[in-house]
Each structure stands twice: as C-alpha cells, then as structure tokens.
Design a protein around this motif. Sequence first.
Motif, PDB file in Angstrom:
ATOM      1  N   PHE A  76     141.059  31.742  66.554  1.00  0.00           N
ATOM      2  CA  PHE A  76     139.973  31.754  67.536  1.00  0.00           C
ATOM      3  C   PHE A  76     138.609  31.675  66.855  1.00  0.00           C
TER       4      PHE A  76
ATOM      5  N   GLY B 119     135.953  28.848  67.824  1.00  0.00           N
ATOM      6  CA  GLY B 119     134.558  29.099  68.169  1.00  0.00           C
ATOM      7  C   GLY B 119     133.613  28.245  67.359  1.00  0.00           C
TER       8      GLY B 119
ATOM      9  N   TYR C  43     142.200  30.168  75.275  1.00  0.00           N
ATOM     10  CA  TYR C  43     141.389  29.129  74.637  1.00  0.00           C
ATOM     11  C   TYR C  43     140.609  28.331  75.681  1.00  0.00           C
TER      12      TYR C  43
ATOM     13  N   LEU D 161     137.712  30.471  77.081  1.00  0.00           N
ATOM     14  CA  LEU D 161     136.594  30.581  76.154  1.00  0.00           C
ATOM     15  C   LEU D 161     135.874  29.248  75.993  1.00  0.00           C
ATOM     16  N   SER D 162     136.613  28.156  76.018  1.00  0.00           N
ATOM     17  CA  SER D 162     135.978  26.835  75.934  1.00  0.00           C
ATOM     18  C   SER D 162     135.076  26.603  77.142  1.00  0.00           C
TER      19      SER D 162
ATOM     20  N   THR E 192     131.816  28.492  76.803  1.00  0.00           N
ATOM     21  CA  THR E 192     130.990  28.221  75.624  1.00  0.00           C
ATOM     22  C   THR E 192     129.522  27.957  75.973  1.00  0.00           C
TER      23      THR E 192
ATOM     24  N   SER F 160     137.666  36.770  72.345  1.00  0.00           N
ATOM     25  CA  SER F 160     136.290  36.279  72.263  1.00  0.00           C
ATOM     26  C   SER F 160     135.546  36.902  71.085  1.00  0.00           C
TER      27      SER F 160
ATOM     28  N   TYR G 173     136.068  34.549  68.282  1.00  0.00           N
ATOM     29  CA  TYR G 173     135.493  33.292  68.773  1.00  0.00           C
ATOM     30  C   TYR G 173     133.970  33.317  68.644  1.00  0.00           C
TER      31      TYR G 173
END
Length: 375
Positions: free
Chosen positions: A78, A82, A142, A145-146, A149, A196, A199
């Motif tokens: 992760f 990130g 994933y 979190l993407s 972003t 996170s 990340y």
Amino acid sequence: MTAGLAARVERRTPAGRDRTVDALRAVSTAGVVAGHWLVSAVVSDPSDPSRLHGESPLSSAPYLAPASWLLQTLGPFFFAAGYAAMRSRGRTRARRLLRPVLAFAAVWVSAFAVLAAVGAPQSTRHVVGSLVTHPLWFLLAYLALSALTPVLRPLVARAGPWAAAPPLALVALTDALRGSDVPAWWVLVMVPVGWSVPYLLGMALAQGRLPRGAGLPLLAAGVTGGAALVLWFGYPASAVGVPGDRFSNLDPPSLFAMALASAQLGLYLLVRPWLAGVLRRPAAWAPVALLNLAAMTVFLWHQTALLLVTFAALPAGRPRGLLDPPDGTWPLARLLWLPAFAAALAALTAVFHRFEAIRREPLPGGRDDPQRVRQ
C-alpha cells in the motif's frame, strides 16, 4: 534473464523513474504469493480424497510466526500504491485493475459452476472459494483509497507524513473495542482506513515529504511497538490470521500490522540509496520491471496455480507437503512444492497477462518493441 532482454528493458525505462519503489512493490507481490503458498494447506479426507478442507501450519507450529513477519508485505504494497497514485492517472490505474479482474471472475464463475455440476463436496467448494476469493479483499481497499486520492493529496501536502496519524488513531480505537459488539460495517470500513496509513506515507514520499531520516524512527517504533503489543498486550504473534488465536491482525488491520508495516518501511527508507545503486544495473532492474508489469496477473492467479497442482496430485494420494495435514515436517516438505506452484503460475501469467497490459504488446524480449515500463 538474458543480457539482451535486460538491455531492452533498461532502454524502455523512463529516466526519472524511482526504481526502488518498483522493487518494493515486487518484493511485496512476491511476499504475498509465497506467504499464501506456505500457509494455505489443502487437506484431503483419507476416506474420500475428493473431500478437501483447509488448515494452517501456523496452528500447530506457532514457532513459525516470525516467518509471517517477512511474508506479510501488505504495508509495503500500500505504500508503493500511494506513491504511484501521486504519479499516475486514476483512469489508467482503474483500467489496469478492471480488465484482469473481469477475466479472472469469468473463469472462476464458470469453474464454480462446474464444481457444483459434478457434485463436488461442499467442503471442497468452500476451501476452493476461500483460497480464490479471500485474497481479493485488498482490491476493495485499493479501489477505495484510489478513489479518495484527490481528497488525500491536499492533506498530505499540508501535513506530510503526519496525515497518517488520524487513521492510525482509528486503528488503535478499533483494537480497544475488539471483543465488544463492534458493527460489521465498522470492521469493513477499517480495512481501507488501516491500510491508508502506509498509503499516505507513500504519498508523502512522492511529494518529497518523507525523508530518509524518517527510516530509523519508523524502524525503531515498529520493532519496539510490535514487541510490546505481543509481549505485554496479548496481541497474536502471527502477522496473519491463525485459527484459534484471540483475533487476526489482518481482520481488520491491527496496531501490530501497523507496527510491522512501520518496521518494513523504515528499513526500506534506510537502504533506499544503496538499493537505487543496485537497480541501476540492467541485470538487477529487469526482473523487477517485468514482475511489476504482470503484478496484478500474478496476484490474481497465484492461488489458482496452487489449486491446479493440488488437484493434479489427487491421484497420488496425500503427498507430503501437499494434501496431508500441515504438522511435523510439513513446512519443509511444502518448500519442495514451490517450484511446481511457480511453474503453474508462470503458465497462467503467460495466458492471462494480456488482460493487464494497457496496450496489446508483448513483454520485453519479443519481436516487436516492448511496452514502456510504467510506475
């Protein structure tokens, strides 16, 4: 790895690429694959070989817990994700994820239908389903979190690595609530929240906000914090879930998982300058680049490779390290099967990598020019 192939990969690599992050991603992928292969025991019933169930060698061999510290590499994964999120377009990342997942789903939906049609025992279908689908939980984290972003980027710009403090506090709160009536939705939400933390640190590195000097504090905090959690606060010593433990350090990620990630990332920052020098050599860089080009394919199909070898061995009874209970010398015998798993995975990757590639081009070394190595 031939010298000609290594030279071609070198020529196609952008000059400003941070190769150490790619190496971290490659190590993370290899760690997850090897870890699953070593702890995913599929055991057949002596009276009915078609009846399979899953076991973990860590249940009968707790002394193997330190091996899980090396092979549980989700924190570095992760972190690398990130970093990449700051330097690539979200649409490209989603496309590289969606196509291989759809191909994987199409194959396995059909395979589960076949298992049901031939009357495979319920326990067999359960263990197959668990092995194939359980690792995919990380894709949801994933994706979440993407998608976040654009929101996280300005936070990291203002706070640097300290942007990881609030989610870390939520991980601590969740650990304090373990054993109480925590809602299921909270557990699900805490999976991306927990991951996170690395990340955001990866995003901070991409923005130049995470210096090499942070390596020693991260390493020290991770080692001392992890030891304290296990020795004084009763956390499981294994970095992965083990039947019979009080709870799993991954469901959702616990403070121990964060401590392990901290130690791994601290070590990475400390060795990063040396690693950058090593990866300037084409022979060292080429395998890292090639694994990164197929990382999603490798991840999606690695448990399928294990199952293919396992099913192929059913007529042989219960070979040691495969289809027998994971006790005694089983871990050593299991190591002997890793080349067979790797060969099956290589074949699957050759077939399904086309769905991961953005352009329909061969991997470096073919007759045509290879695709550029991307972050």
